[in-house]
Every structure is written in C-alpha cells, then in structure tokens.
Design an enzyme around this catalytic site. Structure first.
Site, PDB file in Angstrom:
ATOM      1  N   GLU A  98      -6.254  -4.793   6.703  1.00 49.26           N
ATOM      2  CA  GLU A  98      -5.804  -4.816   5.672  1.00 49.26           C
ATOM      3  C   GLU A  98      -6.576  -5.666   4.326  1.00 49.26           C
ATOM      4  OE1 GLU A  98      -3.670  -4.118   3.432  1.00 49.26           O
ATOM      5  OE2 GLU A  98      -1.662  -4.594   4.184  1.00 49.26           O
ATOM      6  N   ASP A  99      -6.358  -5.133   3.413  1.00 51.44           N
ATOM      7  CA  ASP A  99      -7.175  -5.545   1.994  1.00 51.44           C
ATOM      8  C   ASP A  99      -6.513  -7.225   1.634  1.00 51.44           C
ATOM      9  OD1 ASP A  99      -4.934  -4.663   1.256  1.00 51.44           O
ATOM     10  OD2 ASP A  99      -6.029  -3.707  -0.720  1.00 51.44           O
ATOM     11  N   ASP A 102      -0.238 -10.974   0.812  1.00 51.72           N
ATOM     12  CA  ASP A 102       0.224 -11.611  -0.555  1.00 51.72           C
ATOM     13  C   ASP A 102       1.621 -12.127   0.154  1.00 51.72           C
ATOM     14  OD1 ASP A 102       0.993 -12.135  -3.072  1.00 51.72           O
ATOM     15  OD2 ASP A 102       0.497 -10.191  -3.930  1.00 51.72           O
ATOM     16  N   PHE A 151      -4.818 -11.903 -10.207  1.00 55.92           N
ATOM     17  CA  PHE A 151      -4.566 -10.468  -9.917  1.00 55.92           C
ATOM     18  C   PHE A 151      -6.063  -9.890  -9.701  1.00 55.92           C
ATOM     19  CE2 PHE A 151      -1.495  -7.049  -9.678  1.00 55.92           C
ATOM     20  CZ  PHE A 151      -2.405  -5.968  -9.888  1.00 55.92           C
ATOM     21  N   ARG A 164     -10.184   0.920  -8.216  1.00 54.04           N
ATOM     22  CA  ARG A 164     -10.391   0.602  -6.796  1.00 54.04           C
ATOM     23  C   ARG A 164     -11.946   0.748  -6.567  1.00 54.04           C
ATOM     24  NH1 ARG A 164      -5.538   0.823  -3.755  1.00 54.04           N
ATOM     25  NH2 ARG A 164      -3.904   2.162  -4.654  1.00 54.04           N
TER      26      ARG A 164
END
Ligand code: PRP
Length: 179
Positions: A98-99, A102, A151, A164
C-alpha cells in the site's frame, strides 16, 4: 520543484534508501515463502515497482484496484473493488503493498476480504502512515515513514489524478486544493 508543491517531504534519495531497507527486511522475512505481493492500484504502483526490485527472493506479483476517495482530498469511507486479483490467495503468503494508511478504511476492508480467501499469512507493507487520521484500528506490519497530516503528492500520490510522476514526495500547496 513543481510549482504546486510547498515543500519536499522525502527526496528521491531518502525514499530509495528506505525502500532498499524495507526490501532487505522483506527478503529475509519471506525467504523460501514465494510471497504473493499485491499492489493496491493505482497509488502503490511506483512503490511496488521499486520495492519488489529490492527483494532478491522468488515472489509473485498481482494487483487489485479499489477506490475510496474519488477526486476529493478526504476519505468517503466507501470502498469499491474496481479490479480483482487474478491469483488465488488460498494457502499463499500474501504481502499487501500500500502507499498510505490514512483513515485505515481501505486496508481494513481489503484485509477482511483477503482473509476470507484463507491465505497462509497476510501482512501489509505501507510506504506512509498518517496515524493521526485513523478511524479504524489497523497498523501496517512494515512501514516506510510515519507522517503528520499533510496532503502529499508525488511518488504515486495524486491530487485529482495529477502529480503521481513526481520523483519525490511533496506537500501540496493548500491553494491548489482549496481553490
Ligand atoms: C488512497 C491510498 C490508499 C487509501 C488510504 O487510495 O492509495 O489506498 O487511499 O486511505 P484510507 O486509509 O483513508 O482508506 P485512493 O482511493 O486515493 O486511490 P489511488 O491509490 O488510485 O490514488
């Protein structure tokens, strides 16, 4: 630096070093287990590509696409499967890549779903973690960096599908997403 980026949080070199460390640890922990590495599309594509090349053991790669955010900056809590795996998970040592974790809603949903398919083991490696945003109790087994509630964009992270391809992880200027 991209003009929409306020500051670089992790440079390409810092990311490369951390990913190399994670790759070494995972190569040791999964030696002889032929893990099934599952990339969570699309954000984790870049991390996955770099991480598995730092793992010098036999492994298999598959990908699953889920969506929880749409084009917004906050989680809707609604998880949808957009593309399922092609590989059977039963009796496999599964490593979810997973990146970011959150709220944790995506990972919670995904680990539940994969556990129901009876893997031999199921662990998660995440490049980033934002523990302050958590809505469900979940923690990656392997982690790149724990970050405050910024963010972030770049290295796979997007805002409205942009940024990206930036080689670093940057903090997006507030003006970009509040205008
Ligand atoms: C992002 C990210 C995680 C998830 C984390 O995906 O890649 O999968 O949100 O958020 P959560 O812990 O609050 O559930 P997104 O839906 O933005 O898709 P993307 O990977 O294609 O950018």
């Amino acid at each position: 630096m991209h003009p929409d980026v306020q500051e670089i949080l992790y440079s390409k070199a810092e990311i490369d070093n951390r990913v190399a460390d994670l790759g070494k640890t995972l190569s040791r922990d999964y030696d002889g287990l032929n893990p099934l590495c599952i990339c969570i599309l699309k954000g984790a594509i870049i991390f996955t590509a770099d991480l598995i090349r730092q793992m010098d053991i036999p492994l298999q790669l598959d990908a699953i696409a889920v969506s929880s955010y749409g084009d917004s900056t906050s989680s809707s809590g609604i998880v949808r499967i957009l593309k399922d795996l092609e590989t059977a998970v039963e009796n496999r040592h599964v490593l979810v890549i997973e990146d970011i974790v959150d709220t944790g809603l995506t990972l919670h949903y995904l680990t539940d779903l994969l556990n129901r398919r009876n893997p031999a083991s199921l662990k998660v490696v995440s490049l980033l973690d934002k523990p302050s945003r958590r809505k469900v109790q979940i923690k990656p087994d392997y982690l790149g960096f724990s970050i405050p509630d910024h963010f972030v964009v770049g290295y796979g992270f997007d805002y409205a599908q942009k940024y990206r391809n930036l080689p670093y992880i940057g903090i997006l200027k507030k003006a970009v997403y509040s205008s």
